[in-house]
Design an enzyme around this catalytic site. Structure first.
Site, PDB file in Angstrom:
ATOM      1  N   LYS A  84      47.240 -49.153  24.992  1.00 22.38           N
ATOM      2  CA  LYS A  84      46.361 -48.017  25.282  1.00 22.38           C
ATOM      3  C   LYS A  84      45.427 -48.332  26.459  1.00 22.38           C
ATOM      4  O   LYS A  84      45.242 -47.515  27.370  1.00 22.38           O
ATOM      5  CB  LYS A  84      45.557 -47.676  24.021  1.00 22.38           C
ATOM      6  CG  LYS A  84      44.432 -46.704  24.228  1.00 22.38           C
ATOM      7  CD  LYS A  84      44.943 -45.329  24.632  1.00 22.38           C
ATOM      8  CE  LYS A  84      43.840 -44.480  25.206  1.00 22.38           C
ATOM      9  NZ  LYS A  84      43.578 -43.288  24.513  1.00 22.38           N
ATOM     10  N   CYS A 131      37.301 -41.755  28.603  1.00 20.16           N
ATOM     11  CA  CYS A 131      38.342 -42.759  28.376  1.00 20.16           C
ATOM     12  C   CYS A 131      38.609 -43.600  29.604  1.00 20.16           C
ATOM     13  O   CYS A 131      38.439 -44.817  29.582  1.00 20.16           O
ATOM     14  CB  CYS A 131      39.626 -42.052  27.963  1.00 20.16           C
ATOM     15  SG  CYS A 131      39.338 -40.855  26.663  1.00 20.16           S
TER      16      CYS A 131
HETATM   17  N1  SAJ Z   1      41.271 -37.821  38.363  1.00 16.83           N
HETATM   18  C1  SAJ Z   1      41.226 -37.984  39.744  1.00 16.83           C
HETATM   19  N2  SAJ Z   1      42.394 -37.965  40.444  1.00 16.83           N
HETATM   20  C2  SAJ Z   1      43.593 -37.787  39.824  1.00 16.83           C
HETATM   21  C3  SAJ Z   1      43.642 -37.647  38.421  1.00 16.83           C
HETATM   22  C4  SAJ Z   1      42.459 -37.670  37.701  1.00 16.83           C
HETATM   23  O1  SAJ Z   1      40.148 -38.150  40.341  1.00 16.83           O
HETATM   24  O2  SAJ Z   1      44.607 -37.753  40.553  1.00 16.83           O
HETATM   25  C5  SAJ Z   1      40.018 -37.834  37.589  1.00 16.83           C
HETATM   26  C6  SAJ Z   1      39.756 -36.519  36.817  1.00 16.83           C
HETATM   27  O3  SAJ Z   1      39.171 -35.548  37.664  1.00 16.83           O
HETATM   28  C7  SAJ Z   1      38.831 -36.993  35.728  1.00 16.83           C
HETATM   29  C8  SAJ Z   1      39.352 -38.417  35.431  1.00 16.83           C
HETATM   30  O4  SAJ Z   1      40.131 -38.799  36.548  1.00 16.83           O
HETATM   31  O5  SAJ Z   1      37.500 -37.086  36.172  1.00 16.83           O
HETATM   32  C9  SAJ Z   1      40.178 -38.532  34.157  1.00 16.83           C
HETATM   33  O6  SAJ Z   1      41.046 -37.437  34.029  1.00 16.83           O
HETATM   34  P1  SAJ Z   1      42.555 -37.556  33.532  1.00 16.83           P
HETATM   35  O7  SAJ Z   1      43.159 -36.214  33.535  1.00 16.83           O
HETATM   36  O8  SAJ Z   1      43.267 -38.592  34.315  1.00 16.83           O
HETATM   37  O9  SAJ Z   1      42.443 -38.167  32.067  1.00 16.83           O
HETATM   38  P2  SAJ Z   1      41.578 -37.850  30.727  1.00 16.83           P
HETATM   39  O10 SAJ Z   1      40.390 -38.742  30.711  1.00 16.83           O
HETATM   40  O11 SAJ Z   1      41.358 -36.410  30.532  1.00 16.83           O
HETATM   41  O12 SAJ Z   1      42.653 -38.368  29.620  1.00 16.83           O
HETATM   42  C10 SAJ Z   1      43.164 -39.690  29.708  1.00 16.83           C
HETATM   43  C11 SAJ Z   1      44.706 -39.631  29.577  1.00 16.83           C
HETATM   44  N3  SAJ Z   1      45.267 -40.913  29.943  1.00 16.83           N
HETATM   45  C12 SAJ Z   1      46.265 -41.046  30.856  1.00 16.83           C
HETATM   46  O13 SAJ Z   1      46.717 -40.085  31.462  1.00 16.83           O
HETATM   47  C13 SAJ Z   1      46.802 -42.420  31.090  1.00 16.83           C
HETATM   48  C14 SAJ Z   1      45.093 -39.254  28.157  1.00 16.83           C
HETATM   49  O14 SAJ Z   1      46.506 -39.328  27.979  1.00 16.83           O
HETATM   50  C15 SAJ Z   1      44.415 -40.193  27.139  1.00 16.83           C
HETATM   51  O15 SAJ Z   1      44.728 -39.853  25.803  1.00 16.83           O
HETATM   52  C16 SAJ Z   1      42.914 -40.032  27.320  1.00 16.83           C
HETATM   53  O16 SAJ Z   1      42.588 -40.472  28.663  1.00 16.83           O
HETATM   54  C17 SAJ Z   1      42.231 -40.895  26.269  1.00 16.83           C
HETATM   55  O17 SAJ Z   1      41.747 -40.309  25.291  1.00 16.83           O
HETATM   56  O18 SAJ Z   1      42.248 -42.116  26.396  1.00 16.83           O
END
Ligand code: SAJ
Length: 425
Positions: A216, A270
């Site tokens: 994870k 996360c």
């Molecule tokens: N972000 C960027 N650029 C990108 C993608 C995301 O700047 O290209 C930023 C987003 O705007 C946000 C942050 O990253 O601020 C996180 O967003 P996210 O969509 O990547 O993830 P979370 O935090 O909503 O959910 C993540 C997920 N993990 C992965 O994709 C590896 C989810 O599957 C997990 O279950 C969750 O964390 C968790 O609970 O751990």
């Protein structure tokens, strides 16, 4: 193993959807939480968090009698722990995992544990947390035997099965995602896999508890490192006067390159937290993971400097104006596009800092909220069109769908700071 009654401990963003989905399979679910308000809300068939379709499922599960919430632990066949795991500062170190909620959850359920029960830790946890939880349970129940001392002969089965759902798509992903099942022994894994087979359509892949914990953390660190790469590119391109979005689009045409999107920083509960669980345990080895965290954490300040420099340039070009009559509009406060969640949001942090530093209250455009957050008191929530009409400087921080195709031609050149290329999204 028969799971007639399942107790879900912690009814937050993961626990409540999980409880509701299990209950929707016509299994009796008892949700345990420390908040009387949360318990009352759920028992009324309502929800206290925002997640598409969750309200409907909770409402139906409560009405049909399959789900109820309580403040007091009750016996069950399986206990699923989904409590937060934040970090804390300790012994001069800033990002030490804080297991206090897991500890109190373990201590809460220990008195009602019975021989044959299964305990699953779902909370994202540093490596070793499941073993630690097993010790807390064993300390509280010397009359039962646990896997850490008795292996397969234990009375209680214990496993770590991390949640991996994406906020905004939780209900779908809870069912369709593959699950990592990390038992403290193979029999513990078997029991946990059987429980997840009640509602998971993805594959349940068995491993050890420690590997599951690390899996994870690895998934979220992988994403953090990749976002940091994109964010670092945005700083480099800014310096070299290259459009980072065009650059990424071109590079991504390579069949083995897939660069993520730069933004205002990494938010949520996360991805900005979990990598520290690795760094905290193995600081000498986790150099790239730490640097990625620092790059992403540094991005909000970079954006703030950009706004201040645009403001300085604006004042030079408009000698009749002073900082106190320059109006700045911030587009987007949520931690990612098309959600209303402002917690741990880099955009909100940027807005708060600008609010502190600029004399003129900000114009806020956030189509997913109805009220100005307390920390931005004095600022006004306006439509995108009104903001473009009134503002001298527009800062676009989140690529919400409502921001696509907005016309900023009324804003002076150099005064639109679009951190997320909202026009392209
Ligand atoms: N972000 C960027 N650029 C990108 C993608 C995301 O700047 O290209 C930023 C987003 O705007 C946000 C942050 O990253 O601020 C996180 O967003 P996210 O969509 O990547 O993830 P979370 O935090 O909503 O959910 C993540 C997920 N993990 C992965 O994709 C590896 C989810 O599957 C997990 O279950 C969750 O964390 C968790 O609970 O751990």
């Amino acid at each position: 193993m028969a799971f007639n009654r399942i107790s879900v401990v912690g009814l937050g963003y993961i626990g409540l959807p999980t409880a509701a989905v299990i209950a929707s399979r016509r299994c009796e679910v008892i949700g345990l939480d420390v908040s009387p308000k949360v318990v009352d809300t759920i028992n009324r068939g309502d929800i206290h968090i925002v997640e598409p379709d969750l309200d409907m499922i909770v409402h139906a599960a409560v009405r049909e009698g399959y789900l109820r919430a309580t403040l007091n632990p009750e016996p069950a066949d399986a206990f699923l722990i989904a409590v937060p795991t934040p970090f804390k500062a300790e012994d001069g170190k800033e990002h030490v995992p804080d297991l206090k909620y897991i500890e109190s959850a373990a201590k809460a359920i220990a008195p009602v544990l019975e021989k044959g029960n299964l305990v699953i830790l779902e909370s994202t946890s540093p490596v070793g947390a499941t073993e630690r939880m097993a010790e807390w349970l064993a300390e509280a129940r010397p009359d039962l035997v646990f896997p850490q001392t008795c292996g397969e002969a234990s009375d209680i089965r214990i496993a770590h099965c991390p949640e991996r759902v994406l906020p905004g798509h939780v209900i779908r992903e809870l069912v369709s995602n593959d699950r990592v099942i990390g038992g403290m022994t193979p029999k513990c894994s078997d029991a946990a896999a059987e429980l997840y087979s009640l509602f998971v359509e993805g594959e349940c892949v068995k491993t050890t508890a420690r590997t599951a914990e690390m899996a994870k953390l690895t998934e979220n660190s992988f994403r953090d490192v990749n976002i940091a790469f994109a964010n670092e590119l945005s700083l480099i391109c800014d310096r070299l006067e290259i459009d980072v979005w065009e650059l990424i689009e071109l590079a991504n045409r390579h069949p083995r390159v897939n660069i993520l999107k730069p933004g205002p920083g990494v938010g949520g509960h996360c991805i900005a937290v979990d990598p520290w669980f690795i760094v905290s345990e193995t600081p000498e080895q986790a150099r790239l993971i730490r640097t990625a965290r620092e790059v992403n954490d540094g991005k909000p300040q970079w954006v703030i400097e950009k706004v201040k420099s645009a403001l300085g340039d604006f004042l030079v070009k408009n000698p009749g104006r002073t900082a106190s009559d320059v109006s700045v509009a911030v587009f987007g406060l949520a931690f990612k596009p098309d959600i209303d969640d402002l917690r741990e949001s880099p955009s909100l942090a940027i807005a708060e800092q600008l609010h502190k530093e600029l004399p003129q209250p900000l114009l806020l455009v956030e189509p997913n909220i109805q009220e100005v957050p307390g920390s931005l008191e004095g600022c006004s929530l306006v439509t995108a069109e009104a903001a473009i009409d009134k503002a001298d400087i527009c800062v676009i921080l989140v690529a919400h769908k409502q921001f696509r195709g907005l016309d900023y031609s009324a804003i002076a050149p150099g005064c639109v700071i679009d951190v997320v290329a909202s026009g392209r999204a």
